[in-house]
Design a protein around this motif. Structure first.
Motif, PDB file in Angstrom:
ATOM      1  N   TYR A  41      10.607  16.891   5.834  1.00 23.81           N
ATOM      2  CA  TYR A  41      10.580  15.669   6.405  1.00 23.81           C
ATOM      3  C   TYR A  41      10.796  14.705   5.335  1.00 23.81           C
ATOM      4  O   TYR A  41       9.818  14.124   4.866  1.00 23.81           O
ATOM      5  CB  TYR A  41       9.082  15.625   7.141  1.00 23.81           C
ATOM      6  N   PRO A  42      12.002  14.166   5.172  1.00 27.10           N
ATOM      7  CA  PRO A  42      12.212  13.449   4.014  1.00 27.10           C
ATOM      8  C   PRO A  42      11.863  11.970   4.067  1.00 27.10           C
ATOM      9  O   PRO A  42      11.736  11.194   3.106  1.00 27.10           O
ATOM     10  CB  PRO A  42      13.858  13.547   3.897  1.00 27.10           C
ATOM     11  N   MET A  43      11.597  11.767   5.240  1.00 26.16           N
ATOM     12  CA  MET A  43      11.051  10.114   5.676  1.00 26.16           C
ATOM     13  C   MET A  43       9.550  10.016   5.448  1.00 26.16           C
ATOM     14  O   MET A  43       8.961   9.022   5.249  1.00 26.16           O
ATOM     15  CB  MET A  43      11.517   9.568   6.944  1.00 26.16           C
ATOM     16  N   ALA A  44       9.000  11.001   5.082  1.00 22.20           N
ATOM     17  CA  ALA A  44       7.341  11.119   4.895  1.00 22.20           C
ATOM     18  C   ALA A  44       7.023  10.153   3.826  1.00 22.20           C
ATOM     19  O   ALA A  44       5.964   9.357   3.928  1.00 22.20           O
ATOM     20  CB  ALA A  44       6.943  12.595   4.817  1.00 22.20           C
ATOM     21  N   PRO A  45       7.373  10.325   2.761  1.00 18.85           N
ATOM     22  CA  PRO A  45       6.683   9.380   1.515  1.00 18.85           C
ATOM     23  C   PRO A  45       6.969   7.995   1.869  1.00 18.85           C
ATOM     24  O   PRO A  45       5.854   7.374   1.497  1.00 18.85           O
ATOM     25  CB  PRO A  45       7.749  10.028   0.371  1.00 18.85           C
ATOM     26  N   LEU A  46       8.061   7.341   2.246  1.00 18.60           N
ATOM     27  CA  LEU A  46       8.244   6.172   2.426  1.00 18.60           C
ATOM     28  C   LEU A  46       7.334   5.570   3.958  1.00 18.60           C
ATOM     29  O   LEU A  46       6.809   4.646   4.126  1.00 18.60           O
ATOM     30  CB  LEU A  46       9.742   5.581   2.685  1.00 18.60           C
ATOM     31  N   GLY A  47       7.449   6.667   4.758  1.00 19.17           N
ATOM     32  CA  GLY A  47       6.703   6.313   6.088  1.00 19.17           C
ATOM     33  C   GLY A  47       5.270   6.160   5.673  1.00 19.17           C
ATOM     34  O   GLY A  47       4.550   5.252   6.212  1.00 19.17           O
ATOM     35  N   GLY A  48       4.645   7.113   4.775  1.00 19.42           N
ATOM     36  CA  GLY A  48       3.357   7.087   4.360  1.00 19.42           C
ATOM     37  C   GLY A  48       2.978   5.744   3.571  1.00 19.42           C
ATOM     38  O   GLY A  48       2.027   5.164   3.824  1.00 19.42           O
ATOM     39  N   LEU A  49       3.934   5.333   2.751  1.00 22.03           N
ATOM     40  CA  LEU A  49       3.887   3.995   2.191  1.00 22.03           C
ATOM     41  C   LEU A  49       3.692   2.737   3.035  1.00 22.03           C
ATOM     42  O   LEU A  49       2.794   2.135   2.855  1.00 22.03           O
ATOM     43  CB  LEU A  49       4.995   3.708   1.018  1.00 22.03           C
ATOM     44  N   PHE A  50       4.491   2.891   4.088  1.00 23.69           N
ATOM     45  CA  PHE A  50       4.586   1.654   5.088  1.00 23.69           C
ATOM     46  C   PHE A  50       3.059   1.803   5.795  1.00 23.69           C
ATOM     47  O   PHE A  50       2.325   0.848   6.097  1.00 23.69           O
ATOM     48  CB  PHE A  50       5.814   2.002   6.143  1.00 23.69           C
ATOM     49  N   VAL A  51       2.758   3.020   6.392  1.00 24.37           N
ATOM     50  CA  VAL A  51       1.666   3.077   7.209  1.00 24.37           C
ATOM     51  C   VAL A  51       0.236   2.896   6.346  1.00 24.37           C
ATOM     52  O   VAL A  51      -0.571   2.246   6.821  1.00 24.37           O
ATOM     53  CB  VAL A  51       1.521   4.637   7.906  1.00 24.37           C
ATOM     54  N   GLY A  52       0.291   3.550   5.085  1.00 26.74           N
ATOM     55  CA  GLY A  52      -0.856   2.949   4.368  1.00 26.74           C
ATOM     56  C   GLY A  52      -1.019   1.549   3.987  1.00 26.74           C
ATOM     57  O   GLY A  52      -2.053   1.079   3.861  1.00 26.74           O
ATOM     58  N   THR A  53       0.082   1.163   3.760  1.00 27.06           N
ATOM     59  CA  THR A  53       0.016  -0.433   3.356  1.00 27.06           C
ATOM     60  C   THR A  53      -0.417  -1.322   4.626  1.00 27.06           C
ATOM     61  O   THR A  53      -1.275  -2.030   4.731  1.00 27.06           O
ATOM     62  CB  THR A  53       1.459  -1.028   3.104  1.00 27.06           C
ATOM     63  N   VAL A  54       0.151  -1.040   5.847  1.00 25.80           N
ATOM     64  CA  VAL A  54      -0.427  -1.668   7.154  1.00 25.80           C
ATOM     65  C   VAL A  54      -1.660  -1.502   7.345  1.00 25.80           C
ATOM     66  O   VAL A  54      -2.462  -2.390   7.552  1.00 25.80           O
ATOM     67  CB  VAL A  54       0.302  -1.372   8.302  1.00 25.80           C
ATOM     68  N   GLY A  55      -1.967  -0.257   7.047  1.00 25.83           N
ATOM     69  CA  GLY A  55      -3.405   0.242   7.084  1.00 25.83           C
ATOM     70  C   GLY A  55      -4.437  -0.736   6.089  1.00 25.83           C
ATOM     71  O   GLY A  55      -5.730  -0.969   6.836  1.00 25.83           O
ATOM     72  N   VAL A  56      -4.183  -1.113   5.141  1.00 25.48           N
ATOM     73  CA  VAL A  56      -4.883  -1.778   4.076  1.00 25.48           C
ATOM     74  C   VAL A  56      -5.051  -3.444   4.914  1.00 25.48           C
ATOM     75  O   VAL A  56      -6.161  -3.866   4.896  1.00 25.48           O
ATOM     76  CB  VAL A  56      -4.464  -2.199   2.940  1.00 25.48           C
ATOM     77  N   PHE A  57      -3.965  -3.815   5.597  1.00 28.16           N
ATOM     78  CA  PHE A  57      -4.276  -5.079   6.208  1.00 28.16           C
ATOM     79  C   PHE A  57      -4.935  -5.117   7.578  1.00 28.16           C
ATOM     80  O   PHE A  57      -5.841  -5.906   7.667  1.00 28.16           O
ATOM     81  CB  PHE A  57      -2.631  -5.663   6.273  1.00 28.16           C
ATOM     82  N   VAL A  58      -4.895  -3.888   8.135  1.00 31.52           N
ATOM     83  CA  VAL A  58      -5.632  -3.718   9.076  1.00 31.52           C
ATOM     84  C   VAL A  58      -7.122  -3.670   9.051  1.00 31.52           C
ATOM     85  O   VAL A  58      -7.750  -4.610   9.774  1.00 31.52           O
ATOM     86  CB  VAL A  58      -5.291  -2.387  10.105  1.00 31.52           C
ATOM     87  N   MET A  59      -7.553  -3.047   7.766  1.00 33.33           N
ATOM     88  CA  MET A  59      -8.932  -3.187   7.507  1.00 33.33           C
ATOM     89  C   MET A  59      -9.429  -4.445   7.062  1.00 33.33           C
ATOM     90  O   MET A  59     -10.454  -4.869   7.533  1.00 33.33           O
ATOM     91  CB  MET A  59      -9.028  -2.168   6.328  1.00 33.33           C
ATOM     92  N   LEU A  60      -8.523  -5.306   6.096  1.00 30.79           N
ATOM     93  CA  LEU A  60      -8.936  -6.579   6.002  1.00 30.79           C
ATOM     94  C   LEU A  60      -9.136  -7.473   7.311  1.00 30.79           C
ATOM     95  O   LEU A  60      -9.703  -8.309   7.530  1.00 30.79           O
ATOM     96  CB  LEU A  60      -7.736  -7.225   5.062  1.00 30.79           C
ATOM     97  N   GLY A  61      -8.186  -7.026   8.165  1.00 29.86           N
ATOM     98  CA  GLY A  61      -8.520  -7.956   9.701  1.00 29.86           C
ATOM     99  C   GLY A  61      -9.575  -7.695  10.348  1.00 29.86           C
ATOM    100  O   GLY A  61      -9.964  -8.262  11.335  1.00 29.86           O
ATOM    101  N   ALA A  62     -10.173  -6.599   9.917  1.00 30.28           N
ATOM    102  CA  ALA A  62     -11.696  -6.183  10.864  1.00 30.28           C
ATOM    103  C   ALA A  62     -12.625  -7.107  10.359  1.00 30.28           C
ATOM    104  O   ALA A  62     -13.474  -7.268  11.321  1.00 30.28           O
ATOM    105  CB  ALA A  62     -12.063  -4.799  10.466  1.00 30.28           C
ATOM    106  N   VAL A  63     -12.472  -7.727   9.326  1.00 34.83           N
ATOM    107  CA  VAL A  63     -13.201  -8.700   8.759  1.00 34.83           C
ATOM    108  C   VAL A  63     -13.364  -9.910   9.661  1.00 34.83           C
ATOM    109  O   VAL A  63     -14.350 -10.595   9.886  1.00 34.83           O
ATOM    110  CB  VAL A  63     -13.180  -9.053   7.348  1.00 34.83           C
ATOM    111  N   THR A  64     -12.177 -10.342  10.250  1.00 30.79           N
ATOM    112  CA  THR A  64     -12.175 -11.756  10.996  1.00 30.79           C
ATOM    113  C   THR A  64     -11.331 -11.787  12.217  1.00 30.79           C
ATOM    114  O   THR A  64     -10.305 -11.135  12.251  1.00 30.79           O
ATOM    115  CB  THR A  64     -11.692 -12.704   9.975  1.00 30.79           C
TER     116      THR A  64
END
Length: 180
Positions: free
Chosen positions: A12-35
């Motif tokens: 699954y050669p797209m997994a590393p960059l897919g993970g980078l994208f998903v994880g990055t978005v996840g950080v901002f989703v967590m921040l969005g839970a605050v407000t």
């Protein structure tokens, strides 16, 4: 069973960059839970940061084969269907309540990950299942706070995205050198 991260990325050669994208978005989703006020703005910032990660993270793909047509097509189809679903369904959900709209949004996003199974393998299936179950819990359990559901969605994305990123041969090389 032995986990071989690099063998996973070779399949699954797209997994590393897919993970980078998903994880990055996840950080901002967590921040969005605050407000509530800045939740969507933070989500868009997360998408932008995720795209920047894709543009500047090519070394995480180094040494991997090109994705197959099926893998690239499944990713494109998932994004297209998610966009259509959000555009067509979300306005109807917003008309009912904010809670229903948030649950629907999280559910649509969770479901679109299932379509990416050929692209990212079992890790995306785990992400899809956990995100969809979280959305269903928000939909069905009145006592489940929306902010907690939003935060949990971000945590799920960070954890699974990180697992996908660590399939990178480049990152595995860095980690193995560090452990010596």
């Amino acid at each position: 069973m032995h986990w071989n991260a690099v063998a996973y990325a070779m399949r699954y050669p797209m997994a590393p960059l897919g993970g980078l994208f998903v994880g990055t978005v996840g950080v901002f989703v967590m921040l969005g839970a605050v407000t509530d006020r800045y939740r969507i703005a933070l989500l868009w910032l997360g998408f932008g940061a995720g795209i920047a990660g894709l543009l500047f993270g090519a070394r995480f793909q180094a040494g991997l084969p090109n994705p197959s047509l099926l893998q690239a097509g499944a990713l494109g189809l998932a994004i297209a269907l998610e966009s259509v679903a959000l555009r067509k369904i979300l306005p109807r959900l917003r008309a009912t309540s904010q809670r229903v709209a948030v649950a629907g949004t999280l559910g649509i996003v969770g479901l679109h990950f299932f379509i990416m199974l050929p692209t990212f393998g079992v890790l995306i299936a785990i992400l899809a299942l956990l995100c969809t179950l979280n959305a269903a819990a928000l939909w069905r359990l009145d006592r489940y706070p929306m902010r907690l559901a939003w935060f949990a969605d971000g945590v799920i994305k960070v954890v699974v995205g990180s697992m996908m990123l660590t399939t990178s041969p480049y990152l595995q090389m860095l980690l193995s050198h560090r452990s010596r």
